[in-house]
Design a protein around this motif. Structure first.
Motif, PDB file in Angstrom:
ATOM      1  N   ALA A 176       8.503   2.359 -10.103  1.00 33.78           N
ATOM      2  CA  ALA A 176       8.619   3.715  -9.574  1.00 33.78           C
ATOM      3  C   ALA A 176      10.026   4.037  -9.112  1.00 33.78           C
ATOM      4  O   ALA A 176      10.248   5.004  -8.377  1.00 33.78           O
ATOM      5  N   ARG A 177      10.996   3.271  -9.575  1.00 36.64           N
ATOM      6  CA  ARG A 177      12.356   3.449  -9.090  1.00 36.64           C
ATOM      7  C   ARG A 177      12.999   4.749  -9.572  1.00 36.64           C
ATOM      8  O   ARG A 177      13.946   5.247  -8.954  1.00 36.64           O
ATOM      9  N   LEU A 180      14.020   2.273  -1.908  1.00 39.30           N
ATOM     10  CA  LEU A 180      14.231   1.453  -0.708  1.00 39.30           C
ATOM     11  C   LEU A 180      13.303   0.234  -0.699  1.00 39.30           C
ATOM     12  O   LEU A 180      13.703  -0.868  -0.323  1.00 39.30           O
ATOM     13  N   ILE A 181      12.044   0.451  -1.133  1.00 41.62           N
ATOM     14  CA  ILE A 181      11.101  -0.669  -1.190  1.00 41.62           C
ATOM     15  C   ILE A 181      11.539  -1.709  -2.212  1.00 41.62           C
ATOM     16  O   ILE A 181      11.453  -2.928  -1.985  1.00 41.62           O
ATOM     17  N   VAL A 230       0.838  -1.208   0.000  1.00 36.25           N
ATOM     18  CA  VAL A 230       0.000   0.000   0.000  1.00 36.25           C
ATOM     19  C   VAL A 230       0.869   1.253   0.000  1.00 36.25           C
ATOM     20  O   VAL A 230       0.586   2.243  -0.686  1.00 36.25           O
ATOM     21  N   LYS A 231       1.959   1.204   0.764  1.00 37.29           N
ATOM     22  CA  LYS A 231       2.868   2.333   0.822  1.00 37.29           C
ATOM     23  C   LYS A 231       3.471   2.604  -0.547  1.00 37.29           C
ATOM     24  O   LYS A 231       3.605   3.770  -0.985  1.00 37.29           O
ATOM     25  N   THR A 232       3.820   1.536  -1.279  1.00 37.54           N
ATOM     26  CA  THR A 232       4.384   1.709  -2.622  1.00 37.54           C
ATOM     27  C   THR A 232       3.351   2.308  -3.567  1.00 37.54           C
ATOM     28  O   THR A 232       3.665   3.196  -4.387  1.00 37.54           O
ATOM     29  N   MET A 233       2.120   1.827  -3.443  1.00 37.56           N
ATOM     30  CA  MET A 233       1.058   2.355  -4.290  1.00 37.56           C
ATOM     31  C   MET A 233       0.782   3.825  -3.972  1.00 37.56           C
ATOM     32  O   MET A 233       0.518   4.643  -4.873  1.00 37.56           O
ATOM     33  N   VAL A 234       0.870   4.194  -2.701  1.00 35.57           N
ATOM     34  CA  VAL A 234       0.671   5.610  -2.316  1.00 35.57           C
ATOM     35  C   VAL A 234       1.785   6.474  -2.878  1.00 35.57           C
ATOM     36  O   VAL A 234       1.553   7.598  -3.376  1.00 35.57           O
ATOM     37  N   VAL A 235       3.016   6.004  -2.830  1.00 33.02           N
ATOM     38  CA  VAL A 235       4.138   6.752  -3.391  1.00 33.02           C
ATOM     39  C   VAL A 235       3.912   7.028  -4.872  1.00 33.02           C
ATOM     40  O   VAL A 235       4.123   8.132  -5.386  1.00 33.02           O
ATOM     41  N   LEU A 236       3.503   5.941  -5.563  1.00 30.19           N
ATOM     42  CA  LEU A 236       3.264   6.092  -6.998  1.00 30.19           C
ATOM     43  C   LEU A 236       2.097   7.052  -7.254  1.00 30.19           C
ATOM     44  O   LEU A 236       2.141   7.894  -8.184  1.00 30.19           O
ATOM     45  N   LEU A 275      14.461  -0.461   4.830  1.00 34.50           N
ATOM     46  CA  LEU A 275      13.385   0.531   4.869  1.00 34.50           C
ATOM     47  C   LEU A 275      13.638   1.637   5.897  1.00 34.50           C
ATOM     48  O   LEU A 275      13.280   2.808   5.673  1.00 34.50           O
ATOM     49  N   PHE A 276      14.241   1.258   7.017  1.00 31.60           N
ATOM     50  CA  PHE A 276      14.341   2.235   8.096  1.00 31.60           C
ATOM     51  C   PHE A 276      15.779   2.629   8.430  1.00 31.60           C
ATOM     52  O   PHE A 276      15.996   3.597   9.172  1.00 31.60           O
ATOM     53  N   GLY A 277      16.753   1.931   7.903  1.00 37.01           N
ATOM     54  CA  GLY A 277      18.132   2.276   8.175  1.00 37.01           C
ATOM     55  C   GLY A 277      18.524   3.662   7.679  1.00 37.01           C
ATOM     56  O   GLY A 277      19.065   4.480   8.454  1.00 37.01           O
ATOM     57  N   PRO A 278      18.272   3.999   6.396  1.00 32.64           N
ATOM     58  CA  PRO A 278      18.650   5.326   5.902  1.00 32.64           C
ATOM     59  C   PRO A 278      17.960   6.461   6.653  1.00 32.64           C
ATOM     60  O   PRO A 278      18.574   7.499   6.933  1.00 32.64           O
TER      61      PRO A 278
END
Length: 753
Positions: free
Chosen positions: A668-669, A680-681, A570-576, A726-729
């Motif tokens: 979406a890269r 990141l995803i 869902v997060k990827t779809m929201v980004v797009l 996902l959370f390191g950077p």
């Protein structure tokens, strides 16, 4: 030096009923005339009832050659046998004692007629016939042959061959029989079981049998073989049958060999006493009272007859043991039965249900002295019991062994198999000759099964120890908290859970910063919570499987990962959608990805996995399973899937969501850096898919607890991959580069691209 068992005196009691024969034809004469006389050595005393006896007072006889032209001459007896003479004197003494006893056969005088059989079948046969019919010159016959027989019972003869022949003829007079169907009046005790008791006592299982070629010897051979077969603890190395011909030196030669033998133990019965003692001093033997067991047996045999006659005379009509509960009389004897009694010396004499006397045997140790003479000493006895069988009592300190070790020898064809092995009989050899073969894995033998032909299988949850002599519990194997691998995986799981908690705390504390707000903070929080659950669900794979852990582990694993991957999808779809909304005319796309839609999508996708897990648990639930296919000596505790299809669908659904997330993120890269979440995803999904693609073949090929370790490793690896990528950077920027956590910096990076 040899030792032998002195057996009960070989006796049988011949009792018979009155001979009746109807003479209804005038063809028979009115009297019977004796056609010839046969002179026998005898002792006689008349009485109201008479007992007969046959004893070997002489042990040689000579018969003149037959000319077939004149009447044969009488055979002559010679070679005085002291033991036989003592037996005859014992019978006379016992009868005299009975006549003086007012409580036994009152008003009845017992007489006797004793004949010398000269150890000769023909002489013994004629003696028994004379006892049965008498030697009167003429018998006047009436309508029927009715009258008292000369004797009512016979004690003797000591030889089975002569006794059986005599029994067959006396059977014509309707002689009642007791011991066996063919010769039921034949009372004989052969010390076979007593000999076997001695063999068992010393552990001798390898024996040879030396017998004479007569009925007694052949019967003894059959009895010994039968007893050994029943006991299963011995066998015969050989059987040698000796010709019974006293004119040969065969027995003398055997005796000489026995005397010189220092490598064998010889066990003999009382018959051999005659053979050993016939070169001995007569005067010394007559006065020797050190062993009176043979005489005592004759003494008891006479008393057995007396008590049985007394029981018959005291019988009351209607309570008797004969036909129609009737009682017998001296004038009309029915088949006779022996009774139990106690001798004047207090010894109980009993007969079993077959009419056989319960015996007592002396165990005698024979010593051959340097001067060639012999010495005999009593070293024990074998007592028979109607209930317990034979019991042996030996004073081993008195036994002299003619060996260098001065100890009993070993006589076995094959030593008993040690624990952990079993017997394999050698082909073509006696059954006590065998080889000892080690038991196979999972089977044992111990001291109680040293003669076992097969090893015993251990119970289901046990296995044989290395020595194969007892069963031990099988080793149990599962992914334990106490072993290094389990400890490492547990520590890693807890570490991942703590890191998730720390990252979640950082995100909550800095939730208003641009970098967190730009990465959809709500979905990020959900991803962190689901990752925390993924780390914790790995603990369900560690420890001994239980029903609840087997059911919960895969359900928790499947739902946790679907929740995590659904949030990422869902997060990827929201980004797009946000990227498209930034372009002219693309604002309408955001209305499909509001907060409510995001939550609903995650809930819907997770619910599908919940339905899959529920269906799996209801239809074919995973259960604990003890697996022994990997190693027979180990029990591997594992969770059986119940349904491989359920597990495959669970994994497959996670894979589909992960692949969709990877595909959308890959598309979406190339978004601007301000929306670099897609990169990141993409990278996180690449790691996730790689881990689980590699997991499948490794899991299938891993045995036992290693399969659980592989699954835990896959869970931890994929969880750490998602957490770090996902959370390191973001954590790096928040903590190490706070100057980059500004809207300007984020927008600046975007304009720079």
């Amino acid at each position: 030096m040899s030792s032998f068992l002195q057996s009960n005196f070989f006796l049988f009691i011949l009792l018979y009923s009155y001979f009746s024969y109807a003479m209804s034809s005038s063809l028979f004469p009115s009297s019977c005339q004796l056609q010839g006389q046969f002179h026998l050595n005898r002792m006689q005393e008349s009485g109201d009832v008479n007992l007969g006896g046959l004893f070997p007072v002489h042990f040689f006889s000579s018969v003149p050659d037959l000319s077939f032209t004149s009447q044969p001459q009488q055979p002559s007896c010679h070679g005085f046998y002291v033991q036989g003479f003592r037996l005859a004197q014992t019978m006379a003494f016992a009868i005299d004692e009975i006549n003086k006893n007012s409580n036994l056969l009152p008003n009845v005088t017992v007489g006797y007629t004793l004949y010398d059989n000269c150890v000769e079948l023909g002489i013994g046969f004629r003696g028994a016939l004379s006892l049965a019919s008498g030697q009167e010159e003429q018998i006047i016959l009436h309508n029927t042959c009715v009258g008292n027989p000369p004797v009512v019972g016979i004690v003797g003869d000591s030889s089975s061959t002569r006794s059986i022949a005599i029994s067959s003829i006396l059977g014509l007079y309707r002689v009642p029989m007791v011991m066996k169907p063919k010769y039921p009046s034949f009372f004989r005790t052969i010390p076979i079981r007593a000999m076997i008791q001695i063999l068992k006592h010393f552990g001798w299982t390898w024996a040879g049998l030396l017998i004479t070629d007569d009925d007694y010897g052949l019967h003894a051979a059959r009895s010994l073989q039968s007893e050994l077969s029943v006991s299963g603890e011995g066998c015969l190395a050989y059987i040698e049958v000796l010709p019974w011909d006293k004119d040969t030196d065969e027995l003398r030669r055997i005796v000489d060999v026995m005397k010189k033998s220092t490598a064998r133990v010889v066990i003999v019965n009382q018959f051999w006493e005659f053979t050993f003692q016939y070169l001995e001093n007569v005067n010394t033997e007559i006065l020797d009272i050190s062993n009176l067991r043979p005489e005592y047996n004759v003494y008891k045999a006479v008393y057995a007859l007396a008590y049985s006659l007394d029981d018959m005379l005291r019988c009351k009509q209607g309570r008797g043991s004969f036909s129609g509960h009737s009682c017998g009389t001296l004038q009309s004897l029915e088949p006779w039965q022996v009774v139990n009694f106690t001798t004047p010396f207090g010894d109980q004499v009993s007969f079993d249900q077959n009419g056989d006397v319960v015996p007592i045997y002396d165990v005698m140790n024979w010593l051959w002295l340097p001067d060639g003479s012999t010495k005999v000493q009593n070293v024990g006895e074998v007592k028979g019991s109607a209930f317990r069988g034979e019991e042996i009592i030996l004073d081993e300190d008195k036994i002299f062994w003619n060996f260098n070790s001065k100890k009993p020898v070993q006589s076995v064809c094959s030593e008993s198999c040690p624990p952990g092995t079993h017997m394999v009989r050698r082909k073509g050899e006696p059954k006590c000759c065998f080889d000892c073969i080690p038991c196979s894995e999972g089977k044992i033998t111990n001291k109680r099964s040293k003669y076992s032909l097969e090893c015993n299988s251990c119970p289901e949850d046990f296995w044989s120890n290395p020595e194969r002599d007892y069963c031990v519990p099988k080793k149990t194997e599962f992914l334990s908290y106490h072993e290094p691998l389990g400890i490492c995986l547990t520590a890693t799981s807890l570490l991942g859970t703590c890191i998730c908690a720390v990252v979640l705390g950082i995100f909550i504390y800095h939730h208003r910063t641009p970098i967190i707000r730009a990465s959809n903070s709500e979905l990020s929080f959900q991803v962190l919570l689901s990752l925390k659950l993924c780390f914790l669900c790995s603990l369900l794979f560690i420890g001994r499987p239980r029903l609840w852990t087997c059911q919960l582990r895969h359900a928790a694993f499947g739902i946790s990962f679907v929740l995590c991957v659904s949030c990422i999808l869902v997060k990827t779809m929201v980004v797009l959608a946000v990227f498209k909304a930034s372009k002219p005319g693309g604002g309408t796309s955001l209305k499909w990805f509001g907060v409510t839609q995001q939550r609903g999508t995650v809930l819907c996708l997770t619910s599908i996995q919940a339905v899959i897990c529920t269906t799996w648990l209801v239809s074919s639930s995973p259960t604990p399973h003890k697996n022994t296919q990997y190693q027979n000596d180990k029990i591997v505790y594992e969770c059986a899937f119940g349904s491989t299809v359920g597990f495959s669908v669970l994994l497959g659904y996670i894979g589909v969501l992960a692949f969709l997330s990877f595909l959308i993120a890959f598309l979406a890269r190339n978004l601007p850096d301000s929306f670099n979440e897609a990169k990141l995803i993409t990278f996180s999904m690449l790691i996730f898919c790689a881990v689980w693609v590699a997991f499948v073949p490794v899991y299938i090929s891993s045995p036992g607890n290693y399969a659980d370790a592989v699954e835990v490793f896959a869970i931890l690896a994929s969880s750490f991959g998602l957490l770090i990528t996902l959370f390191g950077p973001k954590c790096y920027i928040i903590i190490m580069r706070p100057e980059l956590n500004t809207k300007k910096a984020i927008m600046g990076r975007g304009s720079g691209s």
